[in-house]
Design an enzyme around this catalytic site. Structure first.
Site, PDB file in Angstrom:
ATOM      1  CB  CYS A   1      -0.952   0.037   1.183  1.00 48.32           C
ATOM      2  SG  CYS A   1      -2.158   1.400   1.042  1.00 48.32           S
TER       3      CYS A   1
ATOM      4  CE  LYS B   1       6.380  -5.534  -3.178  1.00 45.61           C
ATOM      5  NZ  LYS B   1       6.274  -6.869  -3.773  1.00 45.61           N
TER       6      LYS B   1
ATOM      7  CB  CYS C   1      -4.057   3.576  -4.329  1.00 40.74           C
ATOM      8  SG  CYS C   1      -3.635   4.627  -2.917  1.00 40.74           S
TER       9      CYS C   1
END
Length: 395
Positions: A157, A304, A339
């Site tokens: 993140c 990730k 995100c």
């Protein structure tokens, strides 16, 4: 190997789609933590109880659960060895160990001290996220000097350090102490986000919010009692900064069990972190054809995040089934990553991109460069139910 989102999602799908297969999960963790919720806990949006569930409720019936950790991958002999000394042989292996947060590379850092003396980090655990909010809440009452950090390694993140910065500024504004405060960002890289268009967008927003950015400035030490941080340039020049609040993002790498195994990259840019050597499109190991990787452990240019696991797990499972049937992998992964970037309470950017840094919005009505209340609602209300559906192999 691993019972995070990637591990349980793969196990659930394999249990459903393979008839008569013997499936084993190796991982000691009893609690399943919803890590995308840590930033919500750390910024006072969610209570800490919302991010923890029981792994036993996610592991499908009929799957053997070995409550130990993999200590060694003996890939040449198709076996793993646990930290309890148990040797488990396999025909096919899915590596979903997650990564290791290397706080030890920051001199003086003590994870147990998070929440005291202005020391924070959203990453280690739900408890650290809760302690981070307590420290943020205390800091915003008076204001002061805040240092936000970013290491040079790949991160899980990678948007979290940016979210924490935006939300800290917003909490100061809400408390009426923004004018008495300085918030600066230290990046060990020459950017703050790997997607150039998003990097530019965030820097422009931070300029308007008066958040200066120091590039090529790596956090190397903290003096917790003195509230002083030391940063190093690529040339080794060191500078010290006092702070009232600091958000520490640790360097990250593969766990020792992967890093020190035949499965890690042996040459190229992913070697230093010991990441799993997989083909970036099939996520099949490049040298051991009966091994696949999912999630944070993969040595790929992107991916990730939980969103990456959501998109890639069905592809890996199908590719594994293809290999079991004697076929070549049929599915290709594009590196999809998402995100939801919190920019203030009630607003977020919904950023989605692929290996080539192309913005790939999945909702045509949402402009990835325009913050919206809808993106905020997605983050705080819709994504955890979607995550749990992924974990159970339903999405």
């Amino acid at each position: 190997a691993g019972s995070g989102l990637a591990g349980v999602a793969a196990a659930n799908r394999l249990a459903r789609e393979l008839d008569g297969a013997r499936i084993t999960i190796v991982d000691r963790k009893e609690i399943h933590n919803y890590q995308p919720g840590y930033t919500l806990v750390a910024t006072g949006v969610w209570p800490v109880e919302k991010v923890s569930d029981r792994n036993v409720d996610l592991i499908p019936p009929g799957v053997e659960w070995v409550r130990e950790m993999v200590a060694e991958f003996d890939a040449e002999k198709n076996a793993v060895v646990t930290d309890g000394g148990r040797r488990i042989e396999y025909d096919y292996l899915v590596v979903a160990t997650g990564l290791h947060m290397d706080f030890g590379l920051i001199e003086g850092m003590d994870v147990a001290a998070i929440g005291r003396n202005g020391l924070t980090s959203v990453y280690p655990s739900p408890q650290a996220a809760q302690a981070t909010w307590q420290a943020m809440d205390a800091f915003r009452q008076k204001g002061g000097k805040a240092l936000m950090t970013l290491p040079s390694t790949p991160l899980k993140c990678a948007g979290a350090p940016l979210k924490m910065t935006f939300m800290l500024v917003d909490r100061l504004r809400q408390a009426g102490t923004r004018d008495q405060s300085q918030v600066s960002f230290h990046s060990a890289l020459d950017n703050i986000f790997s997607v150039p268009r998003i990097n530019q967008e965030v820097l422009e927003r931070w300029k308007k919010l008066d958040v200066p950015v120091h590039f090529l400035s790596k956090l190397v030490a903290v003096d917790i009692g003195a509230r002083r941080a030391t940063f190093a340039s690529p040339e080794g020049e060191r500078t010290q900064h006092d702070y009232d609040f600091i958000h520490v993002v640790p360097p990250m790498r593969a766990p020792d069990s992967v890093k020190n195994s035949p499965l890690s990259w042996k040459e190229g840019p992913f070697t230093a972190g010991g990441w799993l050597e997989v083909d970036k499109e099939t996520l099949r190991h490049r040298r051991f054809p009966n091994v696949f990787g999912i999630g944070d452990i993969n040595g790929t240019g992107k991916g990730k995040t939980a969103a990456t696991v959501k998109k890639s797990t069905p592809l890996v499972v199908q590719n594994l089934i293809d290999v079991i049937a004697g076929r070549e992998p049929s599915q290709r992964f594009d590196g999809y990553t998402s995100c939801p970037l919190l920019v203030r309470e009630g607003a977020a950017l919904l950023i989605e991109f692929d290996y080539e840094n192309r913005l790939v919005p999945s909702l045509p009505a949402i402009d990835p460069l325009q913050d919206s209340y809808f993106a905020w609602v997605m983050k705080i209300r819709l994504l955890k139910p979607a995550y749990m559906a992924v974990a159970k192999g339903r999405v």
